[in-house]
Design an enzyme around this catalytic site. Structure first.
Site, short mmCIF file in Angstrom:
data_model
loop_
_atom_site.label_atom_id
_atom_site.label_comp_id
_atom_site.label_asym_id
_atom_site.label_seq_id
_atom_site.Cartn_x
_atom_site.Cartn_y
_atom_site.Cartn_z
N ASP A 187 0.88 -1.16 0.00
CA ASP A 187 0.00 0.00 0.00
C ASP A 187 0.93 1.23 0.00
O ASP A 187 2.13 1.11 0.25
CB ASP A 187 -0.89 -0.04 1.25
N ASP A 239 -0.22 5.11 0.95
CA ASP A 239 -0.50 6.10 1.99
C ASP A 239 -0.41 5.46 3.38
O ASP A 239 -1.17 4.54 3.69
CB ASP A 239 -1.91 6.67 1.80
C1 BG6 Z 1 -6.15 5.69 0.09
C2 BG6 Z 1 -6.21 6.44 1.39
O1 BG6 Z 1 -4.84 5.27 -0.14
O2 BG6 Z 1 -6.55 6.54 -1.00
C3 BG6 Z 1 -7.58 7.05 1.60
O3 BG6 Z 1 -5.93 5.53 2.46
C4 BG6 Z 1 -7.94 7.91 0.38
O4 BG6 Z 1 -7.55 7.83 2.76
C5 BG6 Z 1 -7.88 7.04 -0.86
O5 BG6 Z 1 -9.26 8.43 0.52
C6 BG6 Z 1 -8.25 7.79 -2.15
O6 BG6 Z 1 -7.29 8.76 -2.45
P1 BG6 Z 1 -7.46 9.83 -3.63
O7 BG6 Z 1 -6.07 10.42 -3.71
O8 BG6 Z 1 -7.85 9.11 -4.85
O9 BG6 Z 1 -8.49 10.79 -3.17
MG MG Z 2 -2.76 3.16 3.60
#
Ligand code: BG6
Ligand code: MG
Length: 239
Positions: free
Chosen positions: A13, A15
């Site tokens: 993963d 984030d």
């Molecule tokens: C995930 C995060 O990796 O991505 C979430 O854990 C986030 O918190 C999701 O909402 C979507 O991200 P994005 O950048 O497409 O808005």
């Molecule tokens: Mg994550």
């Protein structure tokens, strides 16, 4: 579940695992929620981790069932959060890799493992670029093509299929409960990044990726075979 032996691939993963963008998502969602007069704290934010943008927004808005939102309004709110998040990303650079992340990626490569990224974030390619690690991955799942967000296993199965490695020979690494659930539903070994026991169902926990490489050496094999790829294709087709 024992650690896969052989292990041929590691699927990360992004984030909260490789970099602390989970905190930037938190800041941007909190600002949006507060502007709508809705409660938002760290505990609530845990439920959003690993959940895609519109899914996260739905969870936030559901806190006030007396208000209803048209689709166009929801898209506007999601775009507002994303614009805020992207402004926060402006300061991100190679120094923002979390402790142990660079060494973990290098160790996977040195051990001959295939490496994929499984993030539902549409911003993932930008984040990888800013961190300077795009070329460390054999495959990055395109979040825009997913049908289902974590905890559905789709993203991890897609990563394994693209790498040509059976799920049972993959390790998934996650900081979110939805992510651990997705890895387990994909039939993979799950490493949770966070406090031990905080992520239900993980096979192992690490506070961060420091020392990740110490568990790899004994379990690696050469590149996947055509047979492995066929097995994965069947697994994905039946998912
Ligand atoms: C995930 C995060 O990796 O991505 C979430 O854990 C986030 O918190 C999701 O909402 C979507 O991200 P994005 O950048 O497409 O808005
Ligand atoms: Mg994550």
């Amino acid at each position: 579940m024992p650690r896969p032996d052989p292990c041929r691939a590691v699927i990360f993963d992004l984030d909260g695992v490789l970099t602390d963008t989970a905190h930037l998502h938190f800041l941007a969602w909190r600002a949006l929620a507060e502007s709508l007069g809705l409660p938002f704290d760290e505990a609530f934010n845990e439920r959003l981790k690993g959940v895609d943008r519109m899914g996260s927004l739905a969870l936030i808005l559901a806190q006030d069932p007396s208000r209803s939102w048209r689709e166009a309004e929801k898209l506007t709110l999601a775009a507002r959060k994303n614009a805020h998040y992207q402004r926060l990303l402006g300061g991100l650079g190679p120094g923002d890799l979390l402790p142990g992340a660079a060494d973990a990626l290098a160790a996977c490569r040195a051990a001959g493992l295939r490496i994929a990224l499984a993030s539902v974030s549409h911003n993932a390619p930008t984040v990888l670029q800013r961190l300077g690690i795009t070329d460390r991955f054999d495959h990055v799942v395109d979040a825009r093509t997913l049908h289902r967000s974590k905890p559905d296993p789709e993203i991890f199965l897609r990563a394994a299929a693209a790498l040509g490695v059976p799920p049972a020979e993959c390790i998934g690494v996650e900081d979110a409960q939805a992510g651990i659930d997705a890895i387990k539903a994909a039939g993979m070994y799950a490493i949770g990044v966070g406090a031990e026991g905080a992520l239900r169902g993980a096979d192992a926990w690490m506070a961060d990726l420091r020392g990740f490489e110490s568990g790899l050496g004994a379990h690696t094999l050469p590149a996947p075979t055509a047979l492995s790829a066929a097995l994965v294709a069947r697994t994905v087709a039946s998912a």
